[in-house]
Design a protein around this motif. Sequence first.
Motif, PDB file in Angstrom:
ATOM      1  N   ASP A   3       0.808  -1.213   0.000  1.00  0.00           N
ATOM      2  CA  ASP A   3       0.000   0.000   0.000  1.00  0.00           C
ATOM      3  C   ASP A   3       0.843   1.266   0.000  1.00  0.00           C
ATOM      4  OD1 ASP A   3      -2.322  -1.528   0.073  1.00  0.00           O
ATOM      5  OD2 ASP A   3      -2.320  -1.624   2.262  1.00  0.00           O
ATOM      6  N   SER A   4       2.156   1.136   0.072  1.00  0.00           N
ATOM      7  CA  SER A   4       3.024   2.313   0.125  1.00  0.00           C
ATOM      8  C   SER A   4       3.325   2.818  -1.279  1.00  0.00           C
ATOM      9  CB  SER A   4       4.340   1.969   0.833  1.00  0.00           C
ATOM     10  OG  SER A   4       4.110   1.527   2.155  1.00  0.00           O
ATOM     11  N   GLY A  42       6.531  10.750   8.658  1.00  0.00           N
ATOM     12  CA  GLY A  42       6.147   9.501   9.303  1.00  0.00           C
ATOM     13  C   GLY A  42       5.518   8.490   8.368  1.00  0.00           C
ATOM     14  N   ALA A  43       5.029   8.944   7.219  1.00  0.00           N
ATOM     15  CA  ALA A  43       4.415   8.018   6.263  1.00  0.00           C
ATOM     16  C   ALA A  43       5.484   7.125   5.641  1.00  0.00           C
ATOM     17  CB  ALA A  43       3.674   8.793   5.182  1.00  0.00           C
ATOM     18  N   ARG A  44       5.067   5.924   5.218  1.00  0.00           N
ATOM     19  CA  ARG A  44       5.980   4.960   4.626  1.00  0.00           C
ATOM     20  C   ARG A  44       5.922   5.034   3.103  1.00  0.00           C
ATOM     21  NH1 ARG A  44       9.619   3.832   7.922  1.00  0.00           N
ATOM     22  NH2 ARG A  44      10.121   1.984   6.667  1.00  0.00           N
ATOM     23  N   VAL A  45       7.080   4.889   2.469  1.00  0.00           N
ATOM     24  CA  VAL A  45       7.175   4.857   1.016  1.00  0.00           C
ATOM     25  C   VAL A  45       8.137   3.743   0.621  1.00  0.00           C
ATOM     26  CG1 VAL A  45       6.671   7.314   0.747  1.00  0.00           C
ATOM     27  CG2 VAL A  45       9.048   6.549   0.964  1.00  0.00           C
ATOM     28  N   TRP A  55      13.642  -0.634  -1.724  1.00  0.00           N
ATOM     29  CA  TRP A  55      13.882  -0.323  -0.316  1.00  0.00           C
ATOM     30  C   TRP A  55      12.640   0.283   0.317  1.00  0.00           C
ATOM     31  CZ3 TRP A  55      18.787  -0.357   2.351  1.00  0.00           C
ATOM     32  CH2 TRP A  55      19.836  -0.877   1.576  1.00  0.00           C
ATOM     33  N   SER A  56      12.388  -0.089   1.568  1.00  0.00           N
ATOM     34  CA  SER A  56      11.369   0.594   2.359  1.00  0.00           C
ATOM     35  C   SER A  56      11.999   1.828   2.993  1.00  0.00           C
ATOM     36  CB  SER A  56      10.812  -0.335   3.439  1.00  0.00           C
ATOM     37  OG  SER A  56      11.847  -0.811   4.282  1.00  0.00           O
ATOM     38  N   ALA A  57      11.178   2.849   3.204  1.00  0.00           N
ATOM     39  CA  ALA A  57      11.689   4.111   3.747  1.00  0.00           C
ATOM     40  C   ALA A  57      10.557   4.852   4.445  1.00  0.00           C
ATOM     41  CB  ALA A  57      12.285   4.979   2.637  1.00  0.00           C
ATOM     42  N   GLU A 138       6.623   2.441 -11.628  1.00  0.00           N
ATOM     43  CA  GLU A 138       6.232   2.586 -10.226  1.00  0.00           C
ATOM     44  C   GLU A 138       4.939   1.830  -9.943  1.00  0.00           C
ATOM     45  OE1 GLU A 138       8.226   7.016  -9.448  1.00  0.00           O
ATOM     46  OE2 GLU A 138       6.099   6.836  -9.947  1.00  0.00           O
ATOM     47  N   GLN A 139       4.016   1.876 -10.891  1.00  0.00           N
ATOM     48  CA  GLN A 139       2.713   1.243 -10.690  1.00  0.00           C
ATOM     49  C   GLN A 139       2.784  -0.277 -10.780  1.00  0.00           C
ATOM     50  OE1 GLN A 139       0.657  -0.323 -13.270  1.00  0.00           O
ATOM     51  NE2 GLN A 139      -0.825  -0.865 -11.672  1.00  0.00           N
ATOM     52  N   CYS A 140       3.573  -0.810 -11.726  1.00  0.00           N
ATOM     53  CA  CYS A 140       3.537  -2.255 -11.991  1.00  0.00           C
ATOM     54  C   CYS A 140       4.562  -3.042 -11.177  1.00  0.00           C
ATOM     55  CB  CYS A 140       3.708  -2.528 -13.482  1.00  0.00           C
ATOM     56  SG  CYS A 140       5.371  -2.251 -14.134  1.00  0.00           S
TER      57      CYS A 140
END
Length: 249
Positions: A3-4, A42-45, A55-57, A138-140
Amino acid sequence: MRDSPRLFMDPQAYPPLQPDMVVRLEPDRAHYLGNVLRLSAGARVVVFNARDGEWSAGIETLRRDRGEIRLTRMERAPHATAGPVLFFAPLKRDATEMVIRMGTELGVGCFHPVFTERTNTHRLNETRLGAIAREASEQCERLDVPDIRPPCPLTDVIAHYPSNMRLFVALERLEPAPDPDGLPAARPGDGLLIGPEGGFSPREQEFLRRQPFACVLSLGPLVLRADTAAAAGLALMGAGLRRQAVSGL
């Protein structure tokens, strides 16, 4: 993670990504997160590219067109999409953009516009097309963004085409119908050539059939729009590549 929002990070603009690294966002990326998605600190991307993987960030700061994110950990190892090269005659703006968007989602490794005798437009906004390819990546959830090469005449493409790679040429009104299992002969890096609205001229068809690396491809007896033909041809090539991967060929 799913969902990020995903953001492509151009490896030419950033150093190699590392855990706990703070990255300053480009103005358009900060604007997108803050003003379009309405995110805040604070939101995740998720960020990605073919060199560094995915990478998560977390967002550290975000104000108008400025912002910073802090990397957490690698979620997927880096790899590039082993897809075909799509050679296509430029179409009207919306149709060309659709080819870029669908081709990116269908795994094209590189787009190469070509000018043919019946090409009806010679203007391309390469910056906009690059942005569309990035957004589609980014979408796929692919890890790379396909290249978009400068356009050139069809004769130049053929003159410099590597002899060890196949070029599948989609021609109209051909039988038999395409194989539902795809193209078993397709290999990563092979090319797919789609003509303009109205198709290749008779002279171009004869010229293409004479090339030793060219393989005529049937998309069935119906006449397809050029953007539809691109999607259909790429789907057949993708099915063939997946079939080979599963069978270990």
